[in-house]
Design a protein around this motif. Structure first.
Motif, short mmCIF file in Angstrom:
data_model
loop_
_atom_site.label_atom_id
_atom_site.label_comp_id
_atom_site.label_asym_id
_atom_site.label_seq_id
_atom_site.Cartn_x
_atom_site.Cartn_y
_atom_site.Cartn_z
N PRO A 1 -8.81 21.10 -11.68
CA PRO A 1 -8.94 22.54 -11.47
C PRO A 1 -7.75 23.07 -10.67
O PRO A 1 -7.08 22.32 -9.97
N SER A 2 -7.50 24.38 -10.79
CA SER A 2 -6.30 24.94 -10.18
C SER A 2 -6.36 24.94 -8.66
O SER A 2 -5.34 24.94 -7.99
N GLY A 3 -7.58 24.92 -8.11
CA GLY A 3 -7.73 24.87 -6.65
C GLY A 3 -7.55 26.24 -6.02
O GLY A 3 -7.55 27.26 -6.70
N GLY A 4 -7.34 26.25 -4.70
CA GLY A 4 -7.22 27.51 -3.99
C GLY A 4 -8.60 28.09 -3.72
O GLY A 4 -9.61 27.40 -3.86
N LEU A 5 -8.62 29.35 -3.33
CA LEU A 5 -9.90 29.99 -2.99
C LEU A 5 -10.50 30.64 -4.24
O LEU A 5 -9.87 31.51 -4.85
N TYR A 6 -11.66 30.19 -4.62
CA TYR A 6 -12.35 30.77 -5.77
C TYR A 6 -13.19 31.97 -5.33
O TYR A 6 -13.69 32.02 -4.21
N ASP A 7 -13.34 32.93 -6.23
CA ASP A 7 -14.26 34.04 -5.95
C ASP A 7 -15.69 33.52 -5.97
O ASP A 7 -16.51 33.89 -5.15
N VAL A 8 -15.94 32.64 -6.95
CA VAL A 8 -17.29 32.08 -7.03
C VAL A 8 -17.24 30.63 -7.54
O VAL A 8 -16.53 30.33 -8.50
N VAL B 1 -22.91 21.64 0.85
CA VAL B 1 -22.33 22.97 0.87
C VAL B 1 -22.19 23.38 2.33
O VAL B 1 -23.13 23.22 3.11
N GLU B 2 -20.99 23.86 2.69
CA GLU B 2 -20.72 24.14 4.11
C GLU B 2 -20.22 25.58 4.28
O GLU B 2 -19.05 25.87 4.02
N PRO B 3 -21.10 26.47 4.73
CA PRO B 3 -20.63 27.83 4.98
C PRO B 3 -19.74 27.83 6.23
O PRO B 3 -20.13 27.31 7.26
N VAL B 4 -18.52 28.38 6.10
CA VAL B 4 -17.58 28.36 7.22
C VAL B 4 -17.59 29.71 7.93
O VAL B 4 -17.76 29.80 9.14
N GLU B 5 -17.39 30.77 7.16
CA GLU B 5 -17.45 32.12 7.71
C GLU B 5 -17.72 33.07 6.55
O GLU B 5 -17.75 32.64 5.39
N LYS B 6 -17.92 34.33 6.85
CA LYS B 6 -18.17 35.29 5.78
C LYS B 6 -16.99 35.25 4.78
O LYS B 6 -15.84 35.42 5.18
N GLY B 7 -17.29 34.98 3.53
CA GLY B 7 -16.23 34.94 2.52
C GLY B 7 -15.59 33.58 2.37
O GLY B 7 -14.61 33.42 1.64
N LEU B 8 -16.11 32.55 3.06
CA LEU B 8 -15.59 31.18 2.87
C LEU B 8 -16.71 30.15 2.95
O LEU B 8 -17.33 29.97 4.00
N GLU C 1 -13.16 25.50 -2.26
CA GLU C 1 -13.47 26.63 -1.39
C GLU C 1 -13.76 27.87 -2.22
O GLU C 1 -13.00 28.20 -3.14
N GLY C 2 -14.85 28.54 -1.87
CA GLY C 2 -15.21 29.75 -2.60
C GLY C 2 -15.62 30.86 -1.65
O GLY C 2 -16.08 30.60 -0.53
N LYS C 3 -15.43 32.09 -2.12
CA LYS C 3 -15.94 33.23 -1.34
C LYS C 3 -17.44 33.29 -1.45
O LYS C 3 -18.13 33.69 -0.51
N THR C 4 -17.94 32.88 -2.62
CA THR C 4 -19.39 32.82 -2.83
C THR C 4 -19.72 31.53 -3.59
O THR C 4 -18.85 30.95 -4.23
#
Lengths: 213, 326
Positions: free
Chosen positions: B15-22, B102-109, B121-124
């Motif tokens: 996968p391309s990686g980075g921050l996913y929206d979902v 699944v590890e919620p880090v902060e709002k949006g991560l 890593e995902g926003k949602t």
């Protein structure tokens, strides 16, 4: 008539576009009781045509004993996927249905020569000193089977001691009966220990340890 | 006579990686619908699937109540279509890697950790893991798993050609799968705990039409017996208490499902069976974490419901991300 339709051919082309090492699909056929030998040869040739890194070679197991022996192959039909070296990747029977994914994953493993495994599993497999044969029994209609089969391929790529033989249970009923296979995927280790279902790597490692102990 | 199913696979097509929206956990109907809607909306989408995509729907021989297919459609074909549609809009799909936590880090991560050690890593995050077949919890069940006991007729049915088969559970799943087994087995005995079946009438009619069918209602399966492989089941008549030994080569178990929610139970509310509670917008109690499809509490396990859930989640995620960005 082609076995693979244009859409699948395009997908395969795309997926195999960046293969690093050339891979030989060495198909061994048998003149006796081989229901799908013709189709297996055709499939290997159609897949080979999707990439200039792939070639298909066809042997009659009786007339090419040297080649079969070199790969330690005693049953047919089988496709051996041989990359820069022979990693021990075999598919017995025709890889149709969900198992087509297993074939492609095997080709990729043979070409990249890199297993998709966690460090701990790789370290253990690299330390093996005794031979391990993983036979994974599958059916083409089983969506859980490629997971078990591909894990075996990963393990074979991770160690020169490991051979991974994926077996289509309906085409090798005698062998399946010998191990009382009535559910798939089933992994048999060195003909002794069996693991039912698609097991995670640590479970397979534990079973290998048990067999070699 | 052969068909060839091509699914993606994790290592070669990284996968391309980075921050996913979902990030969607589970590639069944609910997850794939979320992926279709979200990626068509321009979102960066990753689907993580521990097996091949398609979920339980893909193991269903024939689906006759999904709108738009008047002649029915094979579950595998329908789910391949879902997948292609998601991929067409750019969804990335990783198979054969199971999510461990699944590890919620902060709002949006939110971080998603897999068994193979990958971290995404995902926003949602959308949980669409569905459910797995329930076990009976009786003697012989584990012992003979893979030696005659099975939970997947599509996978293991071919081993029972011209053999006697028992199907435990005569609900929709039991009868549906039983119909398939009836095509090649010598006989099929359905054993149902209740005095009646809650299966659809059309399935009942078809099963009863076969001369190879025996139906036993109001019976409890007490044990599975065998030597190397299964040889019989012990069924108890719940009214008379009479014990019957039913000789059989195979036992397919369809007594309902349990949710795959263990990896997020600390982040969500679950009902007493472990199904995840999510609100009308599919939100769980953890910000940015959604639950859809068969894993969601109070959902009838139906494809059309899963598709609806996935749609709602994707639309809400769009709003959530807009708000994040503003």
């Amino acid at each position: 008539m082609a076995l693979l339709n244009n859409e699948i051919v395009q997908q395969v082309q795309q997926r195999l576009a960046d293969l690093p090492d050339p891979v030989k699909l060495m198909v061994f056929t048998s003149p006796d009781h081989c229901d799908y030998c013709k189709e297996i040869v055709q499939l290997a040739e159609e897949v080979a045509a999707t990439s200039d890194k792939l070639t298909a070679e066809v042997y009659d197991i009786r007339q090419a004993p040297e080649q079969a022996q070199a790969l330690n192959i005693t049953m047919a039909p089988v496709i051996a996927m041989v990359g820069a070296k022979d990693y021990g990747l075999r598919y017995y029977g025709i890889p149709s249905g969900h198992e087509f994914s297993t074939l492609l994953a095997g080709i990729e493993r043979a070409s990249y020569g890199k297993p998709d495994l966690d460090e701990q599993t790789k370290t253990y497999l690299a330390s093996l000193s005794q031979p391990v044969t993983l036979q994974v029994f599958v059916t083409p209609t089983c969506p859980y089977c490629p997971r078990g089969a591909i894990l075996a391929y990963d393990m074979a790529v991770a160690s020169d001691k490991v051979v991974a033989e994926v077996v289509e249970s309906m085409e090798f009923q005698d062998l399946a009966m010998q191990f009382n296979v009535m559910g798939v995927p089933l992994t048999v280790i060195n003909g002794k220990e069996r693991i039912e279902g698609a097991a995670p790597p640590p479970m397979v490692v534990d079973a290998i340890k048990k067999v070699l102990a | 006579m052969f068909d060839f199913t091509l699914t993606e696979e994790s290592s070669a097509t990284a996968p391309s990686g980075g921050l996913y929206d979902v990030i969607i956990i589970g590639g069944g109907p609910a997850g794939m619908t979320t992926a279709i809607y979200a990626s068509r909306d321009g979102m960066k989408v990753l689907v993580l699937e521990r097996e091949s995509t398609g979920g339980l729907a893909a193991t269903t021989e024939r689906i006759e109540n999904y709108p738009g297919f008047p002649d029915g459609v094979s579950g595998m074909e329908l789910m391949e279509r879902f997948r292609k549609q998601a991929e067409r809009f750019g969804s990335e799909i990783v198979e054969f890697d199971e999510v461990a936590s699944v590890e919620p880090v902060e709002k949006g991560l939110i971080k998603v950790h897999t068994a193979e050690g990958h971290v995404y890593e995902g926003k949602t995050v959308v949980v669409s893991t569905g459910s797995r077949p329930k076990k009976l919890g009786i003697p012989g069940e584990d012992e003979f798993y893979g030696r005659g006991v099975s939970y997947c007729a599509t996978c293991d049915g071919p081993f029972f050609k011209n053999k006697n088969v028992v199907i435990v559970g005569a609900g929709n799943s039991g009868l549906q799968e039983g119909l398939q087994v009836l095509e090649y087995a010598k006989s099929v005995t359905f054993i149902e705990f209740l005095p009646y079946t809650r299966a659809e009438q059309i399935l009942q009619d078809r099963v009863k039409a076969s001369p190879k069918t025996t139906l036993l209602f109001n019976h409890r399966v007490a044990a599975i017996q065998g030597q190397q492989t299964v040889t019989g089941v012990v069924a108890v008549d719940r009214e008379s208490g009479e014990e019957k030994l039913i000789p059989t080569d195979g036992v397919f178990i369809y007594v309902g499902y349990s949710p795959i929610s263990q990896f997020v139970t600390d982040l969500v509310e679950t009902n007493r069976w472990g199904y995840i509670v999510s609100d009308a917008r599919m939100r769980t109690k953890t910000l940015g974490l959604y639950a859809v499809g068969d894993v969601r509490a109070d959902n009838p396990a139906q494809l059309t419901v899963s598709v609806g859930n996935g749609t709602i989640a994707a639309l809400d995620i769009r709003d959530f991300i807009r708000e994040l960005n503003s």
